[in-house]
Enzyme design. Sequence first.
Site, PDB file in Angstrom:
ATOM      1  N   CYS A   1      77.977   2.449 -23.898  1.00  0.00           N
ATOM      2  CA  CYS A   1      77.361   3.107 -25.049  1.00  0.00           C
ATOM      3  C   CYS A   1      76.747   4.432 -24.585  1.00  0.00           C
ATOM      4  O   CYS A   1      75.969   4.466 -23.628  1.00  0.00           O
ATOM      5  CB  CYS A   1      76.279   2.189 -25.637  1.00  0.00           C
ATOM      6  N   ASP A   2      77.100   5.525 -25.253  1.00  0.00           N
ATOM      7  CA  ASP A   2      76.596   6.841 -24.873  1.00  0.00           C
ATOM      8  C   ASP A   2      75.069   6.903 -24.894  1.00  0.00           C
ATOM      9  O   ASP A   2      74.457   7.502 -24.012  1.00  0.00           O
ATOM     10  CB  ASP A   2      77.154   7.923 -25.801  1.00  0.00           C
TER      11      ASP A   2
END
Length: 117
Positions: free
Chosen positions: A10-11
Amino acid sequence: MVTIYGIKNCDTVRKSLKWFDAKGVENKLHDFRVDGIDVKTIAGWLDEVGGKVLINKRGPSYRNLSDTDKATLEQGGPAAAEILVANPTVIKRPVVDFGNTRTVAYDEARWAELAGV
């Protein structure tokens, strides 16, 4: 030590890990997919921050839930925690555990305050 709950790809979780590293705050990632999560932990989060804060209704994981599961999440309680254990990507990320306090989503100002940096 701060525990960052989320998913390693997840960024926002990666951005959070970089922020804590840059500030010199000892941290570890708890990846929902690798490490799992239990009903008791999620029920505690729901009690502390509420479903409106914890549940990510904008993502595809939420949209793919059945109408029954969505209704259960709205009601909260242990049944909602069980749905989140089975579908951890519905949890808004990251959940950052400072020991006595948890935050949900990316929030540098609140983290700086809680970590004392």
